[in-house]
Scaffold this active site. Structure first.
Site, PDB file in Angstrom:
ATOM      1  N   ASP A   1      -2.775  -7.735  -1.511  1.00 51.47           N
ATOM      2  CA  ASP A   1      -3.502  -6.796  -0.636  1.00 51.47           C
ATOM      3  C   ASP A   1      -4.980  -7.191  -0.481  1.00 51.47           C
ATOM      4  O   ASP A   1      -5.685  -6.648   0.352  1.00 51.47           O
ATOM      5  CB  ASP A   1      -3.380  -5.374  -1.201  1.00 51.47           C
ATOM      6  CG  ASP A   1      -3.751  -4.320  -0.181  1.00 51.47           C
ATOM      7  OD1 ASP A   1      -3.877  -4.659   1.018  1.00 51.47           O
ATOM      8  OD2 ASP A   1      -3.897  -3.146  -0.585  1.00 51.47           O
TER       9      ASP A   1
ATOM     10  N   LYS B   1       0.840  -1.202   0.000  1.00 49.92           N
ATOM     11  CA  LYS B   1       0.000   0.000   0.000  1.00 49.92           C
ATOM     12  C   LYS B   1       0.874   1.251   0.000  1.00 49.92           C
ATOM     13  O   LYS B   1       2.021   1.212   0.449  1.00 49.92           O
ATOM     14  CB  LYS B   1      -0.855   0.023   1.276  1.00 49.92           C
ATOM     15  CG  LYS B   1      -1.980  -0.993   1.313  1.00 49.92           C
ATOM     16  CD  LYS B   1      -2.731  -0.907   2.640  1.00 49.92           C
ATOM     17  CE  LYS B   1      -3.871  -1.914   2.708  1.00 49.92           C
ATOM     18  NZ  LYS B   1      -4.932  -1.703   1.722  1.00 49.92           N
TER      19      LYS B   1
ATOM     20  N   ARG C   1     -10.074 -11.829   2.445  1.00 48.46           N
ATOM     21  CA  ARG C   1     -10.878 -12.959   1.973  1.00 48.46           C
ATOM     22  C   ARG C   1     -10.097 -14.260   2.046  1.00 48.46           C
ATOM     23  O   ARG C   1     -10.668 -15.338   2.246  1.00 48.46           O
ATOM     24  CB  ARG C   1     -11.378 -12.663   0.544  1.00 48.46           C
ATOM     25  CG  ARG C   1     -10.289 -12.510  -0.491  1.00 48.46           C
ATOM     26  CD  ARG C   1     -10.733 -11.721  -1.714  1.00 48.46           C
ATOM     27  NE  ARG C   1     -10.790 -10.277  -1.437  1.00 48.46           N
ATOM     28  CZ  ARG C   1     -11.146  -9.361  -2.333  1.00 48.46           C
ATOM     29  NH1 ARG C   1     -11.477  -9.723  -3.561  1.00 48.46           N
ATOM     30  NH2 ARG C   1     -11.168  -8.096  -1.995  1.00 48.46           N
TER      31      ARG C   1
HETATM   32  N1  BES Z   1      -8.044  -3.890   4.613  1.00 46.44           N
HETATM   33  C1  BES Z   1      -8.208  -3.498   3.271  1.00 46.44           C
HETATM   34  C2  BES Z   1      -9.529  -2.773   3.029  1.00 46.44           C
HETATM   35  C3  BES Z   1      -9.625  -1.403   3.609  1.00 46.44           C
HETATM   36  C4  BES Z   1      -9.195  -0.314   2.884  1.00 46.44           C
HETATM   37  C5  BES Z   1     -10.198  -1.196   4.838  1.00 46.44           C
HETATM   38  C6  BES Z   1      -9.313   0.954   3.404  1.00 46.44           C
HETATM   39  C7  BES Z   1     -10.313   0.063   5.367  1.00 46.44           C
HETATM   40  C8  BES Z   1      -9.883   1.157   4.621  1.00 46.44           C
HETATM   41  C9  BES Z   1      -8.189  -4.722   2.363  1.00 46.44           C
HETATM   42  O1  BES Z   1      -7.354  -5.754   2.792  1.00 46.44           O
HETATM   43  C10 BES Z   1      -7.684  -4.269   1.036  1.00 46.44           C
HETATM   44  O2  BES Z   1      -6.565  -3.886   0.961  1.00 46.44           O
HETATM   45  N2  BES Z   1      -8.558  -4.316   0.036  1.00 46.44           N
HETATM   46  C11 BES Z   1      -8.212  -3.880  -1.270  1.00 46.44           C
HETATM   47  C12 BES Z   1      -8.734  -4.903  -2.238  1.00 46.44           C
HETATM   48  C13 BES Z   1      -8.195  -4.718  -3.617  1.00 46.44           C
HETATM   49  C14 BES Z   1      -6.734  -5.068  -3.657  1.00 46.44           C
HETATM   50  C15 BES Z   1      -8.978  -5.606  -4.555  1.00 46.44           C
HETATM   51  C16 BES Z   1      -8.869  -2.515  -1.499  1.00 46.44           C
HETATM   52  O3  BES Z   1      -9.979  -2.304  -0.994  1.00 46.44           O
HETATM   53  O4  BES Z   1      -8.234  -1.678  -2.095  1.00 46.44           O
HETATM   54 ZN    ZN Z   2      -6.994  -5.851   4.778  1.00 44.76          ZN
HETATM   55 MN    MN Z   3      -5.375  -5.524   2.105  1.00 44.41          MN
END
Ligand code: BES
Ligand code: ZN
Ligand code: MN
Length: 487
Positions: A334, A264, A338
């Site tokens: 990321d 990230k 899931r």
């Molecule tokens: N933990 C994050 C989701 C998240 C993002 C929670 C911002 C709270 C605030 C999750 O693990 C993630 O990174 N999701 C990605 C998925 C993508 C790579 C398909 C996302 O939401 O960007």
């Molecule tokens: Zn996450």
């Molecule tokens: Mn993530």
């Protein structure tokens, strides 16, 4: 906060007195100077209004605060009462006042409503000051006690139940607030063991070796880039009829989410300490249920991992085999939540054959684009379960909005090399994440997935919380258990 119930005021003791005021119904026994002062300040008792004045009683100056609770017939009456209790505490928490008399005489509240005001007050008083070594005396919380005067019969008994819920919410907020150098899979487990000791909750823990033997390749693939070993935490509360299949609550517990190799951006990454908010909500709910001795069989499961980039971390393109036997192509490291949940879901189905399953996860940023911070996303394979959860959300204030699912979304996560991939195309990201989880639900077991990424943390104070961890999920699940298993 120390709460006590008194039949009548002990005038010499009171320096700060709060009244709950119905809309356009100023208490008749209020000193004219206060009634007139409130009127001049345009205080009418509307929900959310607060007025402060001073009066002389028995030769002493008393601070009197009026908090509006709106009209008795209002649809959101209970929320308005909680909010009034919370507003009073927010105003005086660090005021230097140490005790508050909450005089509900003549307000016409039921026992449930009166303890609702207390619940709002206690929830709003929660803070986490353990890392502040330099708080000035003026910034330290002073308010430590509330005496309720004139509460209707049954309030104390009702409060015994609500205080358990408040303790559950507080525990969730603590877990969510603590940084990732103190809360990681092993220490998350240790904190739960400590807090839940003596409550009747039975705790089981699977360590990384046991999970490897079972074949949880998906969950362990996420954990393999971290020096912190993964854990599966299981909390059993069997307060219901012997032999009744439990309801399962399953939480995403990514104690820190760097994104892994699909790392990230730096800005805001500190927020990912609360990527265990689903697991935190499950732990707080189990605590609340046990403390109030819920007559229900419930099992709480937390999939606990840290998602880090490292020489041993999994790579985009890796294929892992989940506990279910299904294979997953990891396109984006990321999208790890899931991958953790799917193995936890399979495990709980095999181990407990739950009657129903609800998972909670800070799963996607996309749900925040859809619903902002107002609702969590609800995805389900079962209309009845979805309706019951939605109703529990409305009643508790932890609101849910149902999102669509279907075969056309499911197709979006088909993989060329494995049974599925862990991300779909750019659009509909919260839905494809839910479709992924659905592939791990066996025999059409009623299941709901709650995407709580937008609701576990807040940048501004709300009705019954300050900035930071909201404790979202505990009140929702507690209400759901009350209305579906204990009704
Ligand atoms: N933990 C994050 C989701 C998240 C993002 C929670 C911002 C709270 C605030 C999750 O693990 C993630 O990174 N999701 C990605 C998925 C993508 C790579 C398909 C996302 O939401 O960007
Ligand atoms: Zn996450
Ligand atoms: Mn993530």
């Amino acid at each position: 906060m120390n709460i006590q119930f008194l039949d009548a005021a002990t005038p010499s003791a009171e320096r700060l007195v709060a009244r709950l005021v119905n809309q356009d119904a100023m208490p008749a026994d209020l000193e004219p100077v206060l009634a007139e002062g409130a009127k001049q300040s345009r205080f009418t008792g509307k929900a959310g209004q607060v007025f402060e004045g001073f009066a002389e009683r028995d030769g002493k100056v008393v601070r009197v605060v009026l908090a509006g609770i709106g009209a008795a017939s209002a649809k959101d009456r209970r929320a308005a009462i909680e909010k009034a209790g919370a507003a009073i505490v927010a105003k005086y928490l660090t005021s230097g006042e140490t005790a508050l008399a909450l005089d509900v005489t003549g307000a016409g509240l039921s026992a449930e409503e009166t303890s609702g005001a207390l619940l709002g007050a206690v929830l709003r008083s929660w803070r986490h000051d353990v890392y502040r070594t330099k708080l000035s005396d003026e910034a330290k919380p002073s308010l430590a006690a509330i005496s309720v005067i004139g509460a209707p019969d049954g309030t104390a008994a009702n409060w015994d139940v609500e205080t358990a819920v408040a303790d559950g919410v507080a525990f969730t907020r603590e877990l969510v607030t603590e940084p990732a150098n103190t809360i990681y899979p092993e220490s998350f487990v240790a904190r739960c063991e400590k807090r839940m000791a003596g409550t009747g909750i039975k705790i089981r823990v699977l360590d990384d070796k046991e999970m490897a033997e079972l074949g949880m390749g998906s969950l362990l693939g996420v954990a393999q880039g971290s020096v912190r070993p993964a854990r599966l935490l299981v909390m059993e509360w069997m307060g219901g009829a012997k032999g009744d299949k439990p309801v399962a609550f399953v939480g995403k517990g990514v104690t820190f989410d760097t994104g892994g190799i699909s790392i990230k951006p730096a800005a805001g990454m500190e927020d990912m300490k609360w990527d265990m908010g689903g697991a935190g909500a499950v732990a707080g709910t189990m605590l609340a249920l046990a403390l109030r001795k819920a007559r229900a069989n419930v099992v709480g499961i937390c999939g606990l991992v840290e998602n880090m980039p490292d020489g041993n971390a999994q790579r985009p393109g890796d294929v892992v085999t989940s506990l279910s036997g299904q294979t997953i192509e990891v396109i984006n490291t990321d999208a790890e939540g899931r991958l953790v949940l799917c193995d936890a879901l399979t495990w709980v189905q095999r181990e407990y054959s739950p009657a129903r399953i609800v998972d909670l996860a800070t799963l996607t940023g996309a749900i925040i684009l859809s619903l902002a911070h107002e609702y969590a996303g609800l995805f389900s394979n079962n209309d009845e379960l979805a309706a019951e959860l939605t109703a529990a959300g409305d009643a508790s204030g932890d609101r849910l909005w149902r999102m669509p699912m279907g075969p056309s979304y499911d197709k979006m996560i088909d993989s060329q090399i494995a049974d599925m991939k862990n991300v779909g195309p750019r659009f509909g990201g919260s839905i494809t994440a839910a479709q992924f989880l659905k592939r791990f639900i066996e025999n059409d077991t009623p299941w709901a997935h709650l995407d709580i990424a937008g609701t576990v943390w807040t940048d501004k104070p709300g009705a019954t919380w300050d900035k930071g961890a909201t404790g979202y999920g505990v009140r929702l699940l507690d209400r759901f258990v009350r209305d579906t298993l204990e009704a």
